[in-house]
Design a protein around this motif. Structure first.
Motif, PDB file in Angstrom:
ATOM      1  N   ILE A 278      28.480  37.850  38.239  1.00  0.00           N
ATOM      2  CA  ILE A 278      28.351  36.394  38.164  1.00  0.00           C
ATOM      3  C   ILE A 278      29.715  35.740  38.366  1.00  0.00           C
ATOM      4  CG2 ILE A 278      27.449  34.478  36.813  1.00  0.00           C
ATOM      5  CD1 ILE A 278      25.397  36.665  37.557  1.00  0.00           C
ATOM      6  N   MET A 281      30.443  35.627  42.024  1.00  0.00           N
ATOM      7  CA  MET A 281      29.694  34.540  42.654  1.00  0.00           C
ATOM      8  C   MET A 281      30.398  33.200  42.450  1.00  0.00           C
ATOM      9  SD  MET A 281      25.792  35.512  41.561  1.00  0.00           S
ATOM     10  CE  MET A 281      25.255  37.228  41.566  1.00  0.00           C
ATOM     11  N   GLU A 297      18.678  43.217  39.150  1.00  0.00           N
ATOM     12  CA  GLU A 297      18.175  42.033  38.448  1.00  0.00           C
ATOM     13  C   GLU A 297      19.251  40.960  38.345  1.00  0.00           C
ATOM     14  OE1 GLU A 297      16.632  40.945  33.919  1.00  0.00           O
ATOM     15  OE2 GLU A 297      16.855  43.038  34.540  1.00  0.00           O
ATOM     16  N   THR A 298      20.460  41.351  37.982  1.00  0.00           N
ATOM     17  CA  THR A 298      21.551  40.387  37.852  1.00  0.00           C
ATOM     18  C   THR A 298      21.927  39.813  39.212  1.00  0.00           C
ATOM     19  OG1 THR A 298      22.412  41.671  35.978  1.00  0.00           O
ATOM     20  CG2 THR A 298      23.886  40.045  36.969  1.00  0.00           C
ATOM     21  N   GLY A 300      20.121  39.568  41.942  1.00  0.00           N
ATOM     22  CA  GLY A 300      19.073  38.657  42.387  1.00  0.00           C
ATOM     23  C   GLY A 300      19.107  38.334  43.873  1.00  0.00           C
ATOM     24  N   ALA A 302      21.735  38.200  45.769  1.00  0.00           N
ATOM     25  CA  ALA A 302      22.956  37.475  46.156  1.00  0.00           C
ATOM     26  C   ALA A 302      24.058  38.397  46.652  1.00  0.00           C
ATOM     27  CB  ALA A 302      23.458  36.640  44.980  1.00  0.00           C
ATOM     28  N   ARG A 335      24.287  32.786  49.280  1.00  0.00           N
ATOM     29  CA  ARG A 335      23.346  33.363  48.315  1.00  0.00           C
ATOM     30  C   ARG A 335      23.943  33.371  46.913  1.00  0.00           C
ATOM     31  NH1 ARG A 335      21.003  38.868  51.135  1.00  0.00           N
ATOM     32  NH2 ARG A 335      20.433  37.989  53.165  1.00  0.00           N
ATOM     33  N   GLY A 336      25.222  33.691  46.811  1.00  0.00           N
ATOM     34  CA  GLY A 336      25.886  33.695  45.517  1.00  0.00           C
ATOM     35  C   GLY A 336      25.914  32.326  44.886  1.00  0.00           C
ATOM     36  N   ARG A 339      22.469  31.685  43.517  1.00  0.00           N
ATOM     37  CA  ARG A 339      22.128  32.545  42.377  1.00  0.00           C
ATOM     38  C   ARG A 339      22.889  32.162  41.117  1.00  0.00           C
ATOM     39  NH1 ARG A 339      18.584  35.057  39.389  1.00  0.00           N
ATOM     40  NH2 ARG A 339      19.277  37.045  38.503  1.00  0.00           N
ATOM     41  N   ARG A 340      24.150  31.786  41.235  1.00  0.00           N
ATOM     42  CA  ARG A 340      24.966  31.535  40.048  1.00  0.00           C
ATOM     43  C   ARG A 340      24.464  30.351  39.233  1.00  0.00           C
ATOM     44  NH1 ARG A 340      30.063  29.615  43.707  1.00  0.00           N
ATOM     45  NH2 ARG A 340      29.764  27.340  43.597  1.00  0.00           N
ATOM     46  N   ALA A 342      21.672  29.978  38.020  1.00  0.00           N
ATOM     47  CA  ALA A 342      20.822  30.488  36.940  1.00  0.00           C
ATOM     48  C   ALA A 342      21.631  30.939  35.738  1.00  0.00           C
ATOM     49  CB  ALA A 342      19.968  31.651  37.449  1.00  0.00           C
TER      50      ALA A 342
END
Length: 361
Positions: A278, A281, A297-298, A300, A302, A335-336, A339-340, A342
């Motif tokens: 994370i 990202m 899962e983490t 996602g 990205a 993508r990162g 995703r971040r 979340a």
């Protein structure tokens, strides 16, 4: 009015240390809980930098809550000889926040005492179950462990990350100068993080694909024997001019490496969440990761996710492909960024409070 208003919820953990992801989350949780009532953090082991901010379990009696049915949030990631005796005398009910327990086999050859504490942590998870009214997990991967251990009420939402604050820090000036791409991996220098595999892949990368590349392994080295073995491996591969193993660094130094990195790589064999993903990202770094534990899962979607058993040659080829493709790197950054969102502090706080609402009268 929230059912939490006026309620004291203290937290208990084994070790509080600066820069540690779990400790950072615990402090974020404390800030949130203090908006409702009293909340302190108690630890069996407190790093000297945190004395006064985090309290020793020996100080608990002076801060014991007056609630008729106290709630205590107990964080489990490692065992300690003092944890269970201390928790057993606490009044009221427990919330367990499970941050995963690394299989002890990774540590047994390098540090048998740490392996024993991991086994003790696994035993603690079992012994705390019958007093626990709610179990929190950092990931669905961790939640599966809790279900297997017989916890009846399990929710995903144990971490409050707050990694956005890293963007506000002034990075340390790096002394090193690089004339090529920098590959970064962040995490404590532990066997299950597989720095040996990253080094082997990097050796392939500079030999076959990108001789101008550099590698940075950033994170504390808390297993001296293992750290020495990693250093010997770097020398044996002839990579010393190309590899930086930082050891313990400040957050400002970490930010400097994130800002300099061109590619982020995780090769772990086991992860219960993986906060550095994370963080990467946040700094718009393209990611390549092996699909083990909670990493898929983490991540996602990205990043580039390769099979969990991917070896050095394939990992090197994937890294080279990403470094050589501008469009691919920009797509991964996009993508990162998606995703971040979340894992912003606000999103994490919301999940945490939603999980606690299962206890509302």
């Amino acid at each position: 009015m929230s059912w939490l208003d006026g309620r004291s919820i203290h937290q208990v953990m084994v070790t509080a240390a600066p820069g540690d992801a779990i400790t950072n989350s615990v402090m974020e949780i404390r800030s949130l809980l203090r908006t409702y009532g009293k909340s302190e953090v108690f630890a069996c082991n407190v790093h000297e930098e945190l004395h006064g901010d985090v309290l020793s379990i020996s100080d608990y009696d002076r801060h014991a809550p007056a609630d008729e049915q106290p709630l205590t949030l107990v964080h489990v990631s490692m065992g300690d000889d003092h944890l269970l005796p201390f928790v057993s005398r606490l009044a009221g009910m427990l919330i367990v926040s499970y941050h995963n327990i690394t299989p002890s086999g990774y540590f047994a050859p390098w540090d048998p005492p740490t392996a024993r504490l991991l086994e003790l942590g696994r035993r603690s998870l079992e012994l705390l179950r019958d007093r626990t009214v709610l179990a929190l997990a950092d990931s669905s991967f961790n939640a599966a462990d809790l279900h297997d251990a017989g916890y009846p009420l399990v929710r995903v939402g144990g971490l409050i990350l707050g990694v956005e604050r890293l963007l506000e820090l002034e990075p340390t000036r790096l002394n090193a100068r690089f004339d090529g791409p920098v590959i970064l991996s962040v995490g404590q220098l532990y066997p299950h993080k597989r720095p040996d595999l990253i080094l082997a892949a990097f050796h392939e990368l500079v030999a076959r694909h990108r001789p101008d590349a550099y590698l940075v392994l950033a994170g504390s080295s808390r297993l001296p024997a293992y750290a020495q073995a990693v250093a010997r491996y770097v020398d044996r591969l002839g990579l010393a001019p190309k590899v930086t193993v930082t050891g313990h660094i400040s957050e400002e130094e970490l930010v400097a490496w994130y800002r300099r990195a061109d590619l982020f790589v995780i090769a772990s064999a086991h992860e219960g969440f993986c906060v550095p993903l994370i963080e990467a990202m946040q700094f718009d770094i393209p990611i390549v990761a092996r699909a083990n534990g909670a990493i898929p899962e983490t991540l996602g979607g990205a990043g580039v996710l390769v099979p969990g058993d991917t070896g050095p040659s394939t990992l090197a080829a994937v890294m080279a492909a990403v470094l050589d493709d501008d469009l691919a790197r920009e797509a991964l950054r996009a993508r990162g960024r998606a995703r971040r969102s979340a894992f912003t502090a606000e999103a994490c706080r919301r999940r945490f409070l939603e999980a606690l609402d299962d206890l509302a009268p």
